[in-house]
Design a protein around this motif. Structure first.
Motif, short mmCIF file in Angstrom:
data_model
loop_
_atom_site.label_atom_id
_atom_site.label_comp_id
_atom_site.label_asym_id
_atom_site.label_seq_id
_atom_site.Cartn_x
_atom_site.Cartn_y
_atom_site.Cartn_z
N SER A 20 -4.44 -7.44 -4.76
CA SER A 20 -3.05 -7.91 -4.34
C SER A 20 -2.09 -6.77 -4.57
CB SER A 20 -2.54 -9.22 -4.91
OG SER A 20 -2.22 -8.84 -6.28
N LYS A 21 -2.26 -6.15 -5.40
CA LYS A 21 -1.22 -4.89 -5.58
C LYS A 21 -1.54 -3.75 -4.80
CE LYS A 21 0.83 -6.07 -10.28
NZ LYS A 21 1.07 -5.58 -11.44
N GLY A 22 -2.60 -3.69 -4.42
CA GLY A 22 -3.34 -2.29 -3.65
C GLY A 22 -3.51 -1.36 -4.43
N LEU A 23 -3.88 -1.51 -5.57
CA LEU A 23 -3.98 -0.29 -6.49
C LEU A 23 -5.49 0.33 -6.63
CD1 LEU A 23 -2.40 -1.88 -9.84
CD2 LEU A 23 -1.10 -0.50 -8.09
N LEU A 24 -6.28 -0.19 -6.08
CA LEU A 24 -7.72 0.44 -6.04
C LEU A 24 -7.82 1.46 -4.77
CD1 LEU A 24 -9.57 -2.59 -7.04
CD2 LEU A 24 -9.65 -0.47 -8.53
N GLY B 147 -5.23 4.61 0.23
CA GLY B 147 -5.13 5.77 1.14
C GLY B 147 -6.47 6.01 1.61
N LYS B 148 -7.56 5.24 1.31
CA LYS B 148 -8.57 5.64 1.70
C LYS B 148 -9.46 4.43 2.54
CE LYS B 148 -9.05 8.80 -1.53
NZ LYS B 148 -9.42 8.52 -2.92
N ALA B 149 -10.44 4.87 3.53
CA ALA B 149 -11.44 3.82 3.97
C ALA B 149 -10.52 3.12 5.08
CB ALA B 149 -11.99 2.85 2.97
N VAL B 150 -9.49 2.52 5.14
CA VAL B 150 -8.90 1.74 5.95
C VAL B 150 -7.35 2.18 6.22
CG1 VAL B 150 -8.22 -0.78 6.95
CG2 VAL B 150 -10.19 -0.25 5.27
N PRO B 151 -6.95 2.70 7.33
CA PRO B 151 -5.63 3.34 7.48
C PRO B 151 -4.67 2.22 7.58
CG PRO B 151 -6.96 3.29 9.47
CD PRO B 151 -7.84 2.91 8.49
N THR B 152 -3.49 2.50 7.35
CA THR B 152 -2.56 1.53 7.56
C THR B 152 -2.27 1.63 9.04
OG1 THR B 152 -0.64 2.94 7.17
CG2 THR B 152 -1.46 1.60 5.14
N ALA C 1 0.90 -1.28 0.21
CA ALA C 1 0.03 -0.08 -0.06
C ALA C 1 0.91 1.22 0.12
CB ALA C 1 -0.91 0.04 1.11
N GLU C 2 1.91 1.31 0.95
CA GLU C 2 2.68 2.26 1.00
C GLU C 2 3.68 2.63 -0.33
OE1 GLU C 2 4.37 2.77 4.83
OE2 GLU C 2 2.49 2.77 5.67
N GLN C 3 4.04 1.61 -0.94
CA GLN C 3 4.87 1.70 -2.06
C GLN C 3 3.72 2.29 -3.24
OE1 GLN C 3 6.11 -2.13 -3.55
NE2 GLN C 3 7.66 -2.14 -2.09
N GLU D 238 1.59 13.35 3.79
CA GLU D 238 0.75 12.38 2.76
C GLU D 238 -0.54 12.05 3.52
OE1 GLU D 238 1.63 12.80 -0.46
OE2 GLU D 238 0.22 11.55 -1.03
N ARG D 239 -1.54 12.11 3.02
CA ARG D 239 -2.82 11.41 3.81
C ARG D 239 -3.00 9.86 3.50
NH1 ARG D 239 -6.84 13.47 6.54
NH2 ARG D 239 -6.18 15.32 7.58
N LEU D 240 -2.25 9.26 4.22
CA LEU D 240 -2.04 7.76 3.72
C LEU D 240 -3.23 7.04 3.83
CD1 LEU D 240 1.13 6.51 5.29
CD2 LEU D 240 0.93 7.58 3.18
#
Lengths: 354, 501, 410
Positions: B464-468, B471-476, B10-12, B499-501
């Motif tokens: 799986s790549k976290g592309l959708l 940074g929204k809805a669920v915080p890391t 996600a962070e990548q 940055e709003r992750l």
């Protein structure tokens, strides 16, 4: 009244242990719905000891109870406050539990009108496949924080998590209930029910069996009366018993022979299937019970063409649940893995892959 | 569970720096040129949704006209590890469609067709860009309607409604979006088409329909929706009850429910909200009342008569200073018009507003409203309350002026405090608007790390790549740790440059 | 909405007005729902909210290109968005400011400039327009290239009715003759005058008055529009001083412009006061007639089926009031049900000439809704809509006032 006990910790420890050793677990309440789905080969995890109402405030229209609580007990508590589980869950056994009710996601005759079990789930506490106790949703009417994993539990047959507590929306019991009976062929019944459902009448069940349509109306007295006046038909005496029998498969139809019993789920207005067998219609057309000797594959082909799917309720046909497409199955496998990475929770209960 | 791997992915994605020119070339190679926007002039109008406090210039906007084009856009982005934010009508209030400077904004606004109306099965198949209200309008002649009615129903699209699990005024009786849809067609992050749900009332396997609904664009792109249609009630009537005390109004709400009535809608406006909306709608709201309740009952003629009498009796018993009953549909529409236009009508008394969405048990209504009043004094900012009282779903509107330096930051902090107040009373931070970017930090308060980790794992099953919509809805967890630390030190929140992750 | 308008604009009257309007916008998006172009195109940049953003960029110092201009050009200025907006954003005023700013910074291609110049210098002048109208009919086959859209716009020539004498009338009202209407539909005002004369009102159209200025306004020449306004004010002023009760607007497009004179000339010390007075006196024909006793007209309709198209200007200009449906019903006509009355027909001043593709699509949608109820006749209240619809309708399209004099109209 059964004892009230919180066994969350013990259950969680059992799952943690099983996760560590990759030991499959067979989740079980009273066993009233063991006949559904495939058999599970694993150590039994009995949840009946984790029972009791946690919170119930009639003014909030919410009840939270532990998974092992007997359904009958919950219904009594609700009835005392003139409330009910509007999805009218079938018990299929004297000791059916709340956990089994939600895990199988079954709903009774009111389903198309009031909603399904999943529609009334507001929140839950579960143990995931790693033994972690997690809470999703809550006790409020609306909640969109995080993915809706609590509704996902309904109908997952315990393969995604062990249900601990469930919060359900409950509703006031209708002031008046009347059932009217009409003489119809099956085709007439489907047509008529579809037409009736476009009227703003307080319909809460529509069932057809052996040449007769049974239409239940429930709501404000004035509203039920005026609908009955427009509908005509004969009033059915003691309809509460009748609908319980429909819900619990105690009508003679269900006991009548040894052929396999299928649950066929269809778009409500779908025409009668051209198959050799007997049929009753519930859910205003959306759920049909079929007794037939037809081969599973052939039956399922016909059902699928009509836009539905078929589940085995009685008989030896395999697989029990209607097979699903490859990519959607792969997705569900990944979902299962995300909640139960070791595959220890009721493995194979729905499909071998889940 | 490999939480760190998920968080890293996600962070990548959030930190990635894709080659814009190259991506444009790849998109334009497979899509008509006019559907790919990349000049700043064209991108600027897309920089925010209905929550204009948060703005980000998207790297590229794609405006597809067919599902095939959606698939192509997704395939290209997937192959190049580029994030995608889907957007409907852009009316969301939580920043769920806030674009990414290093991502593609995928607008579904051109999907405006109602494809099929099936009266026998009472359902309609619609494209995701169809306006919520347009569905009800299209089937009105058949005596049917689509029940969920968010206040923005005139403009919001059904695809967005599904992504947010939108509610509305009438969901106390008729449910949220999740209760009123039966099938979805989605395009997965890999660009594959998939059907979720079915034409029947249930589907074998897991209930992915429930999971997709309200997933805020993190699990798939919705390209088609089959909605349930209901028969229009014979009649609907609204009781307007005025109170000289917010507590009395709050108690009346609980009393109505306790009396065994399930109103079609039960809404409350407090004094500032009454005054602001009255100016736009001229509904003749009593502008001196501390609060008004709007209670709608529907059904057959006889039923409505019966319930209206009941409601009147309850509110009078609870101390209403004035009770009015709508005389006809026109008056009923006027009663509601004020409520439905209430949010934007704040534009008349304040340049900007920040809308919260906490939901609480009904019994806590009065306490929480009074608590919000106290917070309002503490932060020195005005609040107007207009909300779904029957569901316990609050919408405090914090009024502020974005042109005054520091006001947005103070407003956000105030909003956070309201969220936490709701949680203290056994509620949730969002009832129907979604988490988006707006309430992402409060997710850390509502959910412990194990739950958040579980959410990320579920997300990974779909993406799986976290592309959708990253940074929204669920915080890391990383973000929560940071938020927690900041929270302890207090007062420094939030860092706009962060940055709003 | 947060704004940061560049210093050189911030303190100008336009800059201040734009800032005030922008700040009222909360970006809620309600306006997109009733915007005809957004409903057709589904592109944020073709919605009121998107255009507000495009204009905001220019005000904040970004250099616009032809793209911004295209999206602003595509706006019909129907103002349906304003009626929908709960925050009270005065979109049309912002659009005027934005269009002119863009016009100054973006040069149009030659053919567009030619067409726009012609519209401003011919159509807005009654006599020139009449000359070219006659010529046009003569040389219809020669309308090609940028002039091709005009061919289709050419309405049929109509025989002029006599204007009543009304010598005994006690009361006087002014009527705007305008530019296109007296040439293309000369009888609209004549009908109005004859009906008013039956009601004891003398309707006067001073010769010196002319185009209301809307044409120039639409084409981003606001100062030119102000000049038209001043000319009309000068023509009307003596009558107003003599006690003319109202300025009757028989074309709502012009009406929407005249009611804005007060705003347009608010910074002109010489005219501000007069302009405000003129705007206050300006009223739509139906609004004025609704106050008169029309029962003496009797049952004219005999249940004839009429589809009414309310022009956007009549629906959305807050100072204009539409009583057409009530009047026609009272006169015995049966109004058919028309879906989506809020959607523009695509005429929109010069729009149908400058944006023929969009205009034609809107027109076919509009005609489909208007003709769905199988009316005998379609009526409207604005010359632009009338001509635009007429050129493709399957039934006659008239100004509604003609239905109050069916004998004369036949």
């Amino acid at each position: 009244m059964t004892t009230s006990a919180d066994q969350s910790q013990q259950l969680s420890e059992r799952v943690t242990e099983a996760f560590a050793h990759a030991t499959p677990l067979h989740l079980r309440g009273s066993g009233s719905k063991d006949f559904l789905g495939e058999a599970v080969d694993g150590e039994t995890l009995d949840v009946t000891g984790h029972a009791g109402v946690v919170n119930y405030e009639p003014g909030e229209l919410v009840m939270t109870a532990r998974a092992g609580t007997p359904l009958a007990e919950l219904e009594n508590v609700l009835a005392d406050a003139h409330q009910m589980l509007a999805f009218e869950p079938p018990h299929f056994g004297a000791n059916a539990t709340l956990g089994g009710t939600i895990a199988t996601g079954l709903s009774g005759p009111a389903r198309p009108f009031a909603g399904a079990a999943r529609d009334f789930v507001l929140g839950c506490r579960i143990i995931n496949g790693q033994g972690q106790i997690l809470r999703f949703g809550g006790e409020v009417m609306k909640n969109v924080a995080g993915y809706d994993l609590s509704r996902l539990m309904a109908g997952a047959y315990g393969t995604l998590g062990v249900l601990l507590d469930v919060s359900l929306k409950v509703l006031p019991v209708a002031r008046t209930q009347i059932t009217r009976v009409f003489e119809h062929s099956a085709a007439q019944a489907l047509q008529q029910i579809s037409d009736w459902q476009r009227k703003p009448w307080p319909i809460t069940a529509a069932y057809w069996e052996d040449g007769k349509t049974y239409l239940r109306l429930a709501g404000a007295t004035s509203s039920v009366d005026s609908a009955c006046e427009k509908l005509g038909g004969e009033t059915l005496d003691d309809d509460t018993t009748f609908w319980r029998a429909v819900r619990e498969h105690e009508r003679p139809f269900f006991a009548s022979d040894d052929r396999p019993l299928w649950r066929v789920s269809l778009p409500p207005a779908a025409a009668m299937l051209d198959i050799d067998g007997d049929c009753v219609i519930d859910w205003g057309g959306a759920q049909r019970w079929v007794q037939t000797d037809m081969e599973a594959v052939a039956l399922r082909r016909v059902v699928k063409e009509a836009g539905g799917h078929a589940t085995v309720y009685r008989g030896d046909a395999q697989p029990r649940f209607h097979p699903i497409g490859e990519s959607i199955l792969a997705l569900q496998q990944r979902l299962k893995k995300s909640m139960d990475p070791a595959g220890i929770l009721n493995p194979g209960r729905i499909y071998p892959e889940l | 569970m490999a939480d760190t791997a998920i968080a890293d992915a996600a962070e990548q994605v959030l930190a990635s720096r894709p080659d814009k020119a190259q991506l444009i070339d790849k998109l334009v190679a497979k899509l008509p040129e006019h559907v790919v926007l990349h000049a700043e002039e064209d991108l600027r109008p897309f920089e925010c949704d209905g929550l204009s406090a948060y703005r980000k210039l998207p790297m590229i906007v794609v405006l597809p006209e067919t599902i095939e084009q959606v698939q192509i856009a997704m395939q290209v982005c997937y192959a190049n590890d580029v994030a995608v934010v889907a957007r409907g009508a852009g009316t969301g209030l939580s920043g769920g469609a806030l674009p990414m400077e290093n991502g593609v904004l995928l607008s579904l606004a051109k999907f405006k067709q109602i494809l099929d109306i099936d009266t026998a099965n009472r359902r309609a198949t619609v494209q995701p860009g169809v306006r919520n209200l347009a569905i009800s309008e299209a089937v009105s002649d058949l005596g049917l309607y689509y029940a969920p009615d968010p206040s923005s129903q005139i403009a919001c699209s059904i695809g967005g409604n599904v992504a947010e699990n939108s509610g509305g005024v009438h969901c106390l009786k008729y449910g949220l979006t999740t209760h009123n849809i039966i099938e979805l067609e989605i395009v997965t992050v890999e660009g594959e088409r998939m059907t979720i749900g079915s034409e029947a009332l249930d589907t074998p396997g897991y209930d992915l329909l429930a999971l997709m609904t309200g997933s805020e664009g993190l699990l798939g792109v919705i390209v088609q929706v089959v909605v349930k249609l209901l028969p229009k009630p014979e009649r609907a009537q609204v009781v307007l009850a005025a109170f000289d005390d917010v507590r009395k109004a709050g108690d009346a709400v609980a009393a109505i429910i306790q009396a065994g009535i399930v109103p079609a809608g039960l809404e409350m406006l407090d004094n500032p909200a009454i005054v602001a909306t009255e100016e736009f709608v001229h509904a003749d709201y009593p502008t001196d009342a501390a609060a008004i309740l709007l209670c709608e009952v529907d059904g057959t003629h006889a039923e409505v008569d019966e319930h209206i009498a009941d409601v009147r009796e309850v509110v009078e018993r609870e101390g209403a200073t004035e009770v009015r009953v709508s005389r006809d549909d026109a008056e009923r529409a006027i009663f509601w018009a004020g409520r439905k236009a209430a949010f934007p009508a704040m534009g008349r008394i304040s340049p900007d507003y920040y809308c919260m969405d906490g939901t609480i048990p009904r019994k806590a209504l009065a306490d929480v409203l009074i608590g919000i009043g106290e917070l309002s004094k503490k932060y020195g900012q005005r609040v107007a309350n207009v909300f779904h009282a029957g569901d316990g779903n609050l919408h405090p509107l914090i009024l502020y002026d974005a042109n005054i330096e520091g006001e947005l930051e103070r407003t956000e902090e105030f909003g956070g405090a309201i969220c936490e107040l709701c949680l203290e009373h056994g509620g949730t931070i969002t009832g129907e608007h979604g988490v988006g970017v707006e309430k992402i930090d409060q997710m850390c308060v509502q959910f412990p790390p194990d739950e958040l980790t579980q959410f990320h794992a579920v997300k990974q099953a779909f993406d799986s790549k976290g592309l959708l919509n990253p940074g929204k809805a669920v915080p890391t967890l990383h973000r929560c740790a940071e938020f927690g630390a900041m929270h302890v030190h207090n007062g420094e929140l939030p860092f706009p440059e962060l940055e709003r992750l | 909405m947060q704004t940061s308008i560049i210093p050189q604009l911030r303190d100008t009257p336009d800059g201040q007005e734009a800032d005030r309007i922008l700040r009222a916008c909360t970006h809620c998006g309600f306006c997109t729902a009733t915007c005809p172009t957004y409903q057709l195109l589904g592109d944020e940049r073709d919605s009121p909210r998107g255009r507000i953003y495009l204009i905001k960029q220019v005000l904040e110092g970004e250099k616009p290109t032809q793209k911004t201009q295209t999206h602003l050009d595509r706006c019909l200025t129907c103002r349906a968005c304003e009626t929908t907006c709960p925050s009270g954003v005065e979109y049309a005023k912002l659009a005027d400011i934005g269009r002119e700013l863009v016009e100054q910074q973006v040069e149009r291609p030659r053919h567009e400039r030619v067409l726009r110049w012609l519209l401003r210098h011919i159509v807005a002048y009654r006599n020139r327009f009449a000359f070219f109208f006659a010529l046009g009919h003569l040389f219809k086959p020669l309308l090609v290239g940028p002039l091709a859209p005009l061919k289709q716009k050419m309405p049929p020539r109509r025989k002029a009715l006599a204007w009543p004498k009304a010598e005994n009338a006690q009361r006087t009202m002014l009527v705007l003759d305008g530019c296109v209407q007296p040439v293309a539909a000369p009888n609209t005002n004549a009908h109005a005058a004859r009906i008013f004369s039956q009601l004891g009102v003398r309707l006067v159209a001073p010769k010196a008055s002319g185009c209301c200025g809307a044409l120039s306004q639409h084409l981003s020449h606001r100062e030119e529009a102000n000049d038209f306004a001043r000319r009309n004010i000068d023509a009307w002023w003596p009558y107003i001083e003599d006690g003319a009760e109202a300025i009757v607007l028989t074309a709502s497009g012009c009406g929407a412009s005249v009611v804005e004179y007060g705003h347009m000339l608010r910074n002109d010390p010489e005219y501000a006061e007069k302009a405000a007075r003129v705007s206050a006196l300006a009223r739509d024909l139906s609004d004025v007639l609704a106050e008169e006793d029309l029962s003496q007209l009797g049952d004219l309709g005999h249940g004839r089926q009429v589809a009414y198209h309310p022009p956007c200007t009549l629906q959305n200009a807050p100072q204009l009031h539409d009583n057409v449906a009530e009047i026609l019903t009272q006169a015995g006509y049966q109004l058919t049900h028309v879906r989506d009355p809020h959607l523009c027909c695509g005429s929109a001043g010069t729009y149908s000439i400058l944006q023929p593709t969009m205009a034609n699509e809107l027109r076919s949608n509009k005609l489909a809704s208007l003709q769905a109820g199988e009316p005998d006749v379609i009526v409207t209240a604005n010359i632009g809509c009338q001509l635009h619809l007429e050129s493709a309708a399957g039934v006659p399209v008239r100004h509604w006032i003609e239905l109050l004099e069916p004998a004369a109209a036949a």
